[in-house]
Design an enzyme around this catalytic site. Structure first.
Site, mmCIF file in Angstrom:
data_model
loop_
_atom_site.group_PDB
_atom_site.id
_atom_site.type_symbol
_atom_site.label_atom_id
_atom_site.label_comp_id
_atom_site.label_asym_id
_atom_site.label_seq_id
_atom_site.Cartn_x
_atom_site.Cartn_y
_atom_site.Cartn_z
ATOM 1 N N GLU A 595 0.816 -1.200 0.000
ATOM 2 C CA GLU A 595 0.000 0.000 0.000
ATOM 3 C C GLU A 595 0.853 1.255 0.000
ATOM 4 O O GLU A 595 0.497 2.257 -0.625
ATOM 5 C CB GLU A 595 -0.935 -0.007 1.216
ATOM 6 C CG GLU A 595 -2.010 -1.078 1.167
ATOM 7 C CD GLU A 595 -2.862 -0.987 -0.085
ATOM 8 O OE1 GLU A 595 -3.257 0.137 -0.469
ATOM 9 O OE2 GLU A 595 -3.122 -2.040 -0.694
ATOM 10 N N ASP A 651 3.171 -5.665 -5.834
ATOM 11 C CA ASP A 651 3.293 -6.969 -5.160
ATOM 12 C C ASP A 651 4.758 -7.331 -4.946
ATOM 13 O O ASP A 651 5.172 -7.708 -3.843
ATOM 14 C CB ASP A 651 2.613 -8.058 -6.003
ATOM 15 C CG ASP A 651 1.114 -8.121 -5.781
ATOM 16 O OD1 ASP A 651 0.634 -7.522 -4.805
ATOM 17 O OD2 ASP A 651 0.423 -8.769 -6.586
#
Length: 745
Positions: A595, A651
């Site tokens: 995030e 990711d």
């Protein structure tokens, strides 16, 4: 206490020699203590002092052989002892209830017949789909809270939340009421021709009621939101509608026709359930499909709109009235956004003027020739949105439609959720302040809060360190990125307003429960809509909290530079203060890092960082694209443009940063544990926990934010990490240890 190998061997050797007590022992002991290990030298002595010289030479040799044998034995013994100590002085097993529950989950989700280096997703996650996801477990926790008896104050928020939940679960009462409550709603809207009880039809009056009283928008969406260029000022925004049937431009004609037939059958069934004649119901259902199809033709994807003109327009209500005269815009919007005071000169944000013009022309034609069919279209759409509050006939018809549409679009079969889950979701939506306080008290105590904030701080520090080592980032961009991270605010648990006692116990005076569940449901819809308007008009709007406190995903609010982590994210099996640190860093830590990297999406887009090494970024982009394409199989989704690159890059980067933070933690602090009877080193447990967090299917609520499928996320990230291959001993060229890797973050 465990000792170092050299220290242990020397101490043990000296102690053994001291116990011998002979001259050679003393001499050798002195040499060992002095750091030397040469054979003992015997000084010459006069003949009268001892045996003949030959005898002394033999004795010296014998003595040396004995010492050598003793040293060899001590070496073997110390090696065995060291092996024993190494095996028994490693990270101790964590045997708290939380760790034992996590161990059971790991054992239930894995497939040991698959080699980790060949297919780590199957190794770690093959059976994970049979286990409840974190979101489901959080809702189960809410269910227990809602079903636990409590001494609630009469008329309080807690009591109303419990009453609503119990009414939702009382399916016997809902079945007994049948279609009666829905028929009453239709009569309040003016009736309809299908059942033969139409009284009157005022198009704009019906539209105004649908929007303001029922939360249904048949032709467009209207909502309050931050202005694109002035994020702290709420504006009324007008956008395209969300059509009931998920039609898409690229669908094949055969699939499109089948979807239309399924939707037509569903609408026809609704008309019959509401007392309509089968032939009349079929006619009105067909006209409703025709209206939906025409509206669908007017829609344009967001990318196409951005390419052709500005993404939004600032126009007044008067100007919109001229462009789309079929709608009484001032009257409808005023009813929708009370207590705002609107005027013809009030400024709006409109996202697709062409759609609104075409929609208005379609409605004008329908009002001239097919007024009855237009009203049926609006009512049939409303019935679909109210299906959760209706009896089993309506709910089953809606479920079957969704199932067929998912099958036609080749999506995984929709899971059959139990009734309690829907009731928990609706209760949470309508009574969020009350349930937020209940959930946080139960699931996010001070110890958990402290551990979560400490984890975030270590992840953030690792990212700041990482920024200094990125060769493609310019110094100016590096400084801006550093400032962005250090100035970031972080919120955890639940919004402050939801945890204030006076709001948590809010009485929801505008909610009237009864006389049937549908009326209770609609009363809650109106109350929620009014609260959303009120909240948006406050000096500090709460748009940052787009997810409830029991949600399982993080969110970055770009408007006020705040990162939000709900309490629901810091729950087993992703996080617990008693877990080995490897678990918390590998699962929740990687989510936090991911995030944080979303803040920098803009600089990775084409032209987003002119002073960076754009050639290097492009090379990494192509490398990552090839990497994921090679991992993709025929039944999974591979790269899909810029958005897929950003999601997959986040990711990979999230894993790298979380691992760096965990490695630093291991160097600075002792006391790491591991799961019992798993034969997993702490580093292996880190990667295993990361995979466990990625096992879950991505949310489908917002397709634009949907990352790659779980198998691709696990393999794409872990195979990009050299440390994974090193700690799992993967041979070069294996799936999880490719010959080439892409290094972005």
């Amino acid at each position: 206490m465990c000792m170092g190998k050299a220290s242990l061997s020397s101490s043990f050797l000296l102690h053994s020699l001291q116990e011998g007590g002979d001259e050679s022992g003393q001499e050798l002991r002195g040499q060992i203590q002095a750091g030397g290990m040469e054979p003992p030298q015997s000084p010459e002595s006069p003949p009268e002092a001892g045996p003949p010289t030959e005898w002394r030479r033999q004795w010296s040799l014998t003595r040396w052989l004995l010492v050598a044998a003793l040293l060899f034995g001590l070496l073997i013994g110390s090696s065995v002892l060291w092996f024993y100590i190494f095996r028994n002085c490693g990270p101790p097993p964590c045997e708290t209830p939380a760790c034992l529950d996590l161990l059971a989950r790991f054992l239930a989700s894995r497939n040991t017949r698959v080699a980790p280096c060949t297919d780590f997703y199957s190794f770690a996650c093959e059976k994970a789909k049979d286990l409840p996801a974190l979101a489901e477990e959080n809702k189960s926790r809410l269910k227990k809270l809602l079903e636990a008896p409590g001494p609630w104050n009469l008329g309080s928020g807690e009591e109303k939340a419990f009453q609503f939940y119990n009414a939702c679960m009382d399916t016997d009462a809902i079945e007994a009421a049948g279609a009666g409550p829905l028929t009453q709603v239709i009569e309040e809207l003016g009736g309809w021709h299908v059942s033969g009880n139409q009284t009157s039809f005022d198009f704009n009056r019906t539209l105004k009621l649908l929007m303001s009283q029922y939360g249904y928008f048949p032709f467009f969406r209207a909502y309050l939101g931050p202005h694109p260029s002035s994020p702290h000022t709420p504006f009324i925004q007008i956008d395209q509608p969300e059509l009931d049937v998920p039609l898409k431009q690229e669908q094949e004609q055969k699939i499109y026709a089948q979807m239309v037939r399924n939707y037509l059958a569903y609408l026809n069934q609704l008309g019959i359930l509401l007392g309509g004649d089968p032939l009349t119901a079929q006619q009105h259902a067909s006209m409703s499909i025709s209206i939906t199809s025409q509206l669908f033709q007017f829609l344009r994807p967001l990318e196409q709109r951005r390419a052709r003109d500005k993404p939004f327009h600032n126009i007044t209500i008067d100007q919109l009235q001229e462009m789309a005269p079929a709608i009484d815009w001032l009257s409808c919007l005023q009813a929708m956004f009370t207590p705002m005071s609107l005027s013809p000169t009030h400024l709006l944000v409109v996202y697709d003027l062409d759609y609104l013009r075409n929609m208005s022309q379609l409605l004008e034609g329908q009002l001239l020739m097919y007024r009855d069919f237009l009203q049926s279209h609006m009512i049939l759409g409303l019935v679909g949105t109210l299906s959760p509050a209706l009896d089993s006939r309506f709910r089953e018809a809606h479920r079957e439609l969704n199932q067929k549409l998912w099958e036609l679009t080749e999506r995984p079969p929709m899971p059959a959720h139990p009734r309690w889950m829907m009731c928990v979701e609706k209760t949470g939506a309508f009574f969020q302040p009350t349930l937020a306080a209940m959930f946080v008290r139960d699931a996010f105590d001070l110890r958990t809060q402290s551990a979560a904030m400490r984890l975030f701080t270590e992840i953030k520090d690792a990212l700041i360190t990482r920024l200094k080592k990125l060769p493609w980032m310019s110094e100016e961009t590096r400084k801006e990125a550093h400032d962005s991270i250090t100035q970031l605010q972080v919120k955890m648990g639940a919004p402050e307003w939801a945890l204030k006692p006076e709001l948590a116990k809010e009485d929801y005076g505008d909610i009237q429960l009864g006389p049937n569940f549908l009326q209770s449901f609609l009363s809650c819809v109106r109350s929620l809509q009014a609260r959303n308007v009120w909240s948006s008009l406050q000096p500090s709007p709460q748009h940052r909290w787009k997810i409830p406190p029991w949600g399982d995903s993080a969110h970055y609010s770009i408007y006020d530079h705040v990162m939000v982590f709900p309490a629901g994210l810091f729950q087993p099996p992703l996080f617990h203060p008693d877990y080995p640190r490897a678990v918390n860093f590998g699962a929740t830590g990687s989510i936090m890092a991911r995030e944080l990297l979303s803040i920098f999406h803009q600089i990775l887009r084409p032209g987003g960082c002119p002073d960076c090494d754009t050639r290097a970024i492009q090379e990494i982009r192509l490398c990552l694209e090839r990497h994921y394409d090679n991992l993709s199989s025929s039944d999974t989704t591979s790269f899909n443009g810029s958005h897929a690159f950003l999601e997959n890059a986040a990711d990979v980067g999230g894993l790298v940063i979380a691992f760096q933070a965990y490695s630093k933690r291991l160097l600075q602090y002792r006391g790491e544990t591991t799961l019992p009877n798993q034969d997993l080193s702490p580093h292996q447990l880190f990667f295993r926990s990361y995979a466990q967090a990625m096992c879950r299917e991505p949310s489908t609520q917002d397709s634009q934010d949907t990352p790659s499928p779980p198998s691709l996320r696990v393999h794409g990230s872990l195979s990009s990490a050299p440390a994974f291959a090193r700690h799992f001993h993967c041979p070069r060229g294996a799936l999880m240890n490719p010959f080439r890797r892409c290094h972005l973050w």
